[in-house]
Design an enzyme around this catalytic site. Sequence first.
Site, PDB file in Angstrom:
ATOM      1  N   ARG A  85     -13.348  -6.762   4.210  1.00 57.59           N
ATOM      2  CA  ARG A  85     -14.608  -6.218   3.687  1.00 57.59           C
ATOM      3  C   ARG A  85     -15.086  -6.977   2.449  1.00 57.59           C
ATOM      4  NH1 ARG A  85     -15.360  -2.483   7.504  1.00 57.59           N
ATOM      5  NH2 ARG A  85     -13.600  -1.151   8.011  1.00 57.59           N
ATOM      6  N   LYS A 100      -6.816   0.086  -1.200  1.00 58.00           N
ATOM      7  CA  LYS A 100      -7.272  -0.405   0.109  1.00 58.00           C
ATOM      8  C   LYS A 100      -6.638  -1.777   0.387  1.00 58.00           C
ATOM      9  CE  LYS A 100      -9.696   3.158   1.155  1.00 58.00           C
ATOM     10  NZ  LYS A 100      -9.217   4.022   2.248  1.00 58.00           N
ATOM     11  N   ARG A 107     -10.094  -2.905  -4.476  1.00 58.05           N
ATOM     12  CA  ARG A 107     -11.511  -3.264  -4.295  1.00 58.05           C
ATOM     13  C   ARG A 107     -12.367  -3.030  -5.537  1.00 58.05           C
ATOM     14  NH1 ARG A 107     -12.105  -1.276   2.000  1.00 58.05           N
ATOM     15  NH2 ARG A 107     -11.135  -3.135   2.906  1.00 58.05           N
ATOM     16  N   ASP A 145     -15.409   2.785   2.693  1.00 56.95           N
ATOM     17  CA  ASP A 145     -15.234   1.388   3.101  1.00 56.95           C
ATOM     18  C   ASP A 145     -16.480   0.543   2.825  1.00 56.95           C
ATOM     19  OD1 ASP A 145     -12.668   1.946   3.936  1.00 56.95           O
ATOM     20  OD2 ASP A 145     -13.229   2.255   6.034  1.00 56.95           O
ATOM     21  N   ARG A 203       0.824  -1.219   0.000  1.00 56.09           N
ATOM     22  CA  ARG A 203       0.000   0.000   0.000  1.00 56.09           C
ATOM     23  C   ARG A 203       0.857   1.267   0.000  1.00 56.09           C
ATOM     24  NH1 ARG A 203      -4.860  -0.764   4.128  1.00 56.09           N
ATOM     25  NH2 ARG A 203      -5.545   1.135   3.080  1.00 56.09           N
TER      26      ARG A 203
END
Length: 430
Positions: free
Chosen positions: A387, A340, A344, A313, A119
Amino acid sequence: MIQPARHLTGETTVPGDKSISHRAVMFGALAEGQTRITGFLPGADCLSTVQCMRQLGVTIDQLSPTELIVHGVGLHGLKEPEDVLDAGNSGTTTRLLLGILAGQPFHITLTGDASIRRRPMGRVTEPLREMGAVIDGRENGRLAPLSIRGSRLSALRYDSPVASAQVKSAVLLAGLSAEGGSAVREPKPSRDHTERMLLAFGVDVRTTDDGYITVPPGSTLRATDVDVPGDISSAAFLLAAAAILPGSDLIIRNVGINPTRTGILDALREMGAEIDLQNERTSGGEPVADLRVRGRELRGITIGGSLIPRLIDEIPVLAVVATQAAGVTEIRDAEELKVKESNRIATTAAELRKFGAVVEELLDGLRITGRTRLRGGAEIETYHDHRIAMAMSVAGLVADGATTICDWESVDVSFPGFGDLLASFDKQTT
Ligand code: S3P
């Protein structure tokens, strides 16, 4: 294994807010005096923060999974750790710690899991270097592991190119030990838990007329008790599930409804879900309410702009909801999704397609065409992204057969007990 459900009814709670739990531990550590934290999220990310603060010489008593006492050491009381700090999967631990440690008079090395090591950290290390921090790491300090040799910092007036609470917080926290007052401005408002909690700890945080958030140098943080509300980002999975299962009527008690976080409520309502706020109150500077959601017919919507940081999110689960809404849902201006815990945009699209959903990847978001009857039998890869695991579990509730979620453990990052909670609804309702 996720089994289809008919509807979600009854009352429940969700674990404590992840962003607030991290900050309560960190700010409690930097404060003078003892901070009692209740409602703490005992998820893997926040436990990484606890572990790092302990390695920095802070005593933290864990009275129960959700109750902690942090014995503050003051802004200048942290100690050089004997070993590498490990942030695990947690971007908030990594980036906020960089801000805290940039001005401390010792050396640290900070790393994390494979996702953290991919990241972007330049967004934090660059402004910190402008303040005088001595930071090194892979790709010239843009990737972890990172090392910091703490130094005297000068004040910075920073225009952040991204709407990121982690970047904003890192600069503000470094600003506490800089010479002169520091300020940050962002292109769109991101979550403001740092500003609210620093105020609660007695720091004179202000917002100027031209949008800079300022901290005075050399402030003392005074310990204060923090009661962490339930995490709206965790509640979002239940809200989404109830919204797409007609006949659902679910109350989720004690959820944080900070306006910088409630974009999911706005989006779901615009799609046609019925969501009421009950018992609205304030706790420790954060607004809190009970949320009642009822399943209704849903329609597709277009979202973008300043709504995006307010539900960043929640986009994977919003995409799941979009598969059950009539027409096209378009999510734009969301390129931050690519950096993230997983990319995503790509991972949400790839996994939703396994259910037969109609999903198009855009450069800055997703386009989903509904309504699709989701297929059972999908084998979901989570990419170790909590998530994605939970969003695809919600899809599994409306699929026409069982869904397998591989490496389920990632849900422990933010929502320990999620699987048991879903299973309890199944028993109640099918
Ligand atoms: C967080 C900020 C957000 C969010 C993350 C938690 C925080 O990240 O996605 O889950 O606690 O400050 P960015 O600041 O990178 O947008």
